[in-house]
Design an enzyme around this catalytic site. Structure first.
Site, PDB file in Angstrom:
ATOM      1  N   LYS A 211    -116.303  -0.651  21.215  1.00 38.26           N
ATOM      2  CA  LYS A 211    -116.345  -2.184  20.269  1.00 38.26           C
ATOM      3  C   LYS A 211    -115.804  -3.546  19.684  1.00 38.26           C
ATOM      4  O   LYS A 211    -116.121  -4.414  19.869  1.00 38.26           O
ATOM      5  CB  LYS A 211    -116.491  -1.307  18.475  1.00 38.26           C
ATOM      6  N   GLU A 217    -104.724   1.124  23.104  1.00 34.90           N
ATOM      7  CA  GLU A 217    -104.919   1.861  24.337  1.00 34.90           C
ATOM      8  C   GLU A 217    -106.124   1.718  25.370  1.00 34.90           C
ATOM      9  O   GLU A 217    -105.624   1.674  26.753  1.00 34.90           O
ATOM     10  CB  GLU A 217    -105.522   3.120  23.604  1.00 34.90           C
ATOM     11  N   GLY A 272    -117.267   2.611  14.370  1.00 37.38           N
ATOM     12  CA  GLY A 272    -117.456   3.302  15.961  1.00 37.38           C
ATOM     13  C   GLY A 272    -117.841   5.282  16.151  1.00 37.38           C
ATOM     14  O   GLY A 272    -117.614   5.336  16.991  1.00 37.38           O
ATOM     15  N   ARG A 273    -117.007   5.878  14.312  1.00 39.03           N
ATOM     16  CA  ARG A 273    -117.673   6.922  14.753  1.00 39.03           C
ATOM     17  C   ARG A 273    -118.937   7.887  14.407  1.00 39.03           C
ATOM     18  O   ARG A 273    -119.237   8.308  14.416  1.00 39.03           O
ATOM     19  CB  ARG A 273    -116.651   7.239  13.629  1.00 39.03           C
TER      20      ARG A 273
HETATM   21  O1  F6P Z   1    -108.443   3.797  15.419  1.00 37.30           O
HETATM   22  C1  F6P Z   1    -109.315   2.677  14.811  1.00 37.30           C
HETATM   23  C2  F6P Z   1    -110.597   3.085  15.091  1.00 37.30           C
HETATM   24  O2  F6P Z   1    -110.983   1.373  14.758  1.00 37.30           O
HETATM   25  C3  F6P Z   1    -111.380   3.630  15.513  1.00 37.30           C
HETATM   26  O3  F6P Z   1    -111.970   4.139  13.821  1.00 37.30           O
HETATM   27  C4  F6P Z   1    -112.338   3.042  16.579  1.00 37.30           C
HETATM   28  O4  F6P Z   1    -113.223   4.296  16.585  1.00 37.30           O
HETATM   29  C5  F6P Z   1    -110.685   2.796  17.569  1.00 37.30           C
HETATM   30  O5  F6P Z   1    -109.941   2.666  16.450  1.00 37.30           O
HETATM   31  C6  F6P Z   1    -111.444   2.186  18.565  1.00 37.30           C
HETATM   32  O6  F6P Z   1    -111.556   1.575  18.679  1.00 37.30           O
HETATM   33  P1  F6P Z   1    -112.842   0.197  19.461  1.00 37.30           P
HETATM   34  O7  F6P Z   1    -113.748   0.796  20.211  1.00 37.30           O
HETATM   35  O8  F6P Z   1    -112.814  -1.405  19.017  1.00 37.30           O
HETATM   36  O9  F6P Z   1    -112.131   0.289  20.831  1.00 37.30           O
END
Ligand code: F6P
Length: 533
Positions: A211, A217, A272-273
């Site tokens: 997002k 990561e 995100g979730r």
């Molecule tokens: O772990 C925190 C978080 O912000 C989650 O809420 C989210 O789903 C995840 O990291 C990944 O975030 P992104 O889609 O921005 O990489």
């Protein structure tokens, strides 16, 4: 704010529930089930062609349910749902609306939120995703060297991994088996390393799902995958055909070097979730195709309608949320087990852990005050029957009260029907054994107290429509619990501190300069690691 911020403990219903719980603690499910011939009749919901939800095996009476319904009323639960679905910025700590329900809404009527027709936005990106996914499936879209894609690698974490990964696994029987789906999430390099050993560079599509497009990561894995691909194919040009981005941050995607054509967007009103319904669902869409992905959305939409329209006693997410509150706040249950008797749902509990615990694991209420009551429980689980040979001992005879959801389908999606009868016999036996127990036995060790509550969610079959409904059902359950606990379910500030501190530690770990200020334990551990480098 169109729904009130209510401290649930100040409501008349909460106070009455506290008194009621004192007597309810002594009531045994064995008695309730044997004395009330019409109990199942009163405590089940059948949604035609979809599922049967049985809540008769819960430690509740009509009085309990009436009080819980009153609690929902006093806390403005229905109003809150209307506020969410109406596009209000109910995620106040981030100033955002919460509109994942729009992503599965088939209506073409305009729905303006903050000056934009959100339905039209969702439809536009959905159509682009459908066209792209189908072209990958039928080979119209080819790799850099002109080959048909056979490997799809989703690089993402949290909501950009758990939902699509779980759904791809759950819908394997409906997938194109010539496409191998891979998911890389962890910044532990072994995750990407193991994946890259399995894929063919000339036939692999990398999907970078994030997002924010800033997550450590994901960016580390995406950059390493890009380097690997360029090295294998000998030119940077290959990334144009073999990298796709799913993100709300088009600037960062562009800076990474992924073309606009291969970028699929969504919006800040998709958490995100809660994003598997958006472009983040791309791996699912590639795996099962756009027609079945639409059925997945339709199932979720059907559950949205059910949730918005059914009265409390027929409203599955409301009843599940209410029962969870009952055990958590009035019977001190600290955890909740989710037990799918369906191997294809083996990632379901992992997915739900983020959906539930990142949403309701909060001790500050919507007024910024520390709560004086328990909020989200620990959610956990594994598929049955495997769990029976692992942790069910504790559920049956341990000292903790662990309410559990049992999920299965009447009809299997594989040809081994004799296996399915065995699976379902275990499924049915467990909820009965947990409720009734075995009061008399030769030794105390063989006595089962019973009185362990369970919900049964028995689907007709687990297809894309049913999976969509199942996920949406839990989303709404989580939402209602957040309303009662009066927390902001759609932010996740609790994940920030660790991220910030890891960013500070990384250069200390990699360098040999002075260490920053840390507690003595962390300083010693840091020094120990540095002594190896
Ligand atoms: O772990 C925190 C978080 O912000 C989650 O809420 C989210 O789903 C995840 O990291 C990944 O975030 P992104 O889609 O921005 O990489």
């Amino acid at each position: 704010m169109s729904f009130p911020s209510v401290n649930p403990t100040t409501t008349a219903a909460w106070k009455a529930l506290e008194v009621h719980a004192k007597t309810a603690k002594d009531v045994h499910l064995r008695d309730l089930l044997s004395k009330e011939a019409d109990r199942f009749e009163r405590m089940h919901v059948r949604v035609e062609d979809l599922l049967l939800f049985d809540y008769a095996k819960h430690r509740v009476s009509e009085e309990t349910l009436n009080l819980l319904e009153q609690l929902f009323h006093e806390c403005g639960a229905v109003q809150a749902l209307q506020a969410q679905m109406g596009g209000e910025a109910i995620n106040q700590t981030e100033g955002r609306a919460v509109l994942h329900s729009v992503l599965r809404d088939p209506s073409t009527e305009s729905f303006e939120v903050q000056g934009e027709d959100v339905r039209a936005l969702a439809r536009g990106e959905r159509e682009r995703m459908f066209a792209f996914a189908d072209a990958i499936r039928d080979g119209r879209k080819k790799s850099f060297t002109g080959k048909k894609f056979t490997h799809i690698v989703n690089i993402g974490i949290g909501g950009s991994d758990l939902g699509p990964r779980m759904a791809v696994e759950a819908l394997k029987p409906f997938s194109d088996r010539s496409l191998q789906m891979h998911f890389v999430a962890n910044v532990d390099g072994s995750d990407l390393h193991e994946c890259l050993m399995k894929v063919d560079p000339e036939r692999t599509l990398f999907i970078v799902a994030s997002k924010t497009f800033t997550t450590q990561e994901t960016m580390a894995n995406a950059e390493a995958a890009r380097t690997w691909l360029i090295q294998k194919l000998g030119t940077t040009a290959c990334t144009q055909k073999q990298f796709v981005a799913l993100s709300t941050n088009s600037e960062k995607v562009k800076a990474f070097g992924i073309s606009e054509k291969n970028t699929f967007g969504f919006w800040d009103w998709v958490g995100g979730r809660y994003s598997v319904w958006s472009a983040i669902g791309m791996p699912v869409c590639i795996s099962i195709g756009s027609i079945q992905f639409q059925q997945f959305l339709d199932g979720a939409h059907a559950m949205d309608r059910h949730t918005a329209e059914q009265p409390f006693r027929q409203n599955i997410p409301q009843i599940m949320a209410a029962l969870g509150i009952w055990y958590r706040n009035f019977m001190s249950a600290a955890s909740h087990a989710v037990l799918p008797y369906d191997q294809y749902l083996h990632r379901f509990a992992a997915y739900l852990q983020q959906a539930d615990m990142e949403s309701n694991g909060k001790y500050v209420d919507r007024n910024g005050e520390r709560v004086t009551y328990a909020t989200g429980p620990v959610v956990w689980g594994e598929p049955g029957t495997n769990g029976q040979h692992a942790f069910y001992q504790l559920i049956h005879q341990g000292t903790e009260l662990i309410p559990a959801d049992f999920i299965a389908s009447v009809l299997p999606e594989h040809p081994l029907h004799a296996h399915h009868a065995k699976l379902l016999s275990n499924f049915l036996a467990q909820t009965e054994a947990l409720a009734i127990g075995r009061p008399k036995a030769a030794t105390a060790y063989k006595v089962f107290e019973g009185n362990r509550p369970t919900s049964t969610l028995l689907f007709d079959r687990m297809n894309p429509f049913a999976l969509g409904a199942l996920i949406a059902l839990y989303e709404h359950k989580i939402f209602f619990q957040g309303v009662i606990w009066n927390v902001y379910s759609y932010d996740q500030w609790g994940v920030e501190l660790g991220k910030e501190m890891a960013n500070a530690i990384l250069p200390e770990l990699e360098g040999d300069g002075e260490l920053g200020a840390h507690d003595p334990s962390t300083t010693a551990l840091l020094k120990h690691v540095r002594s190896f480098l």
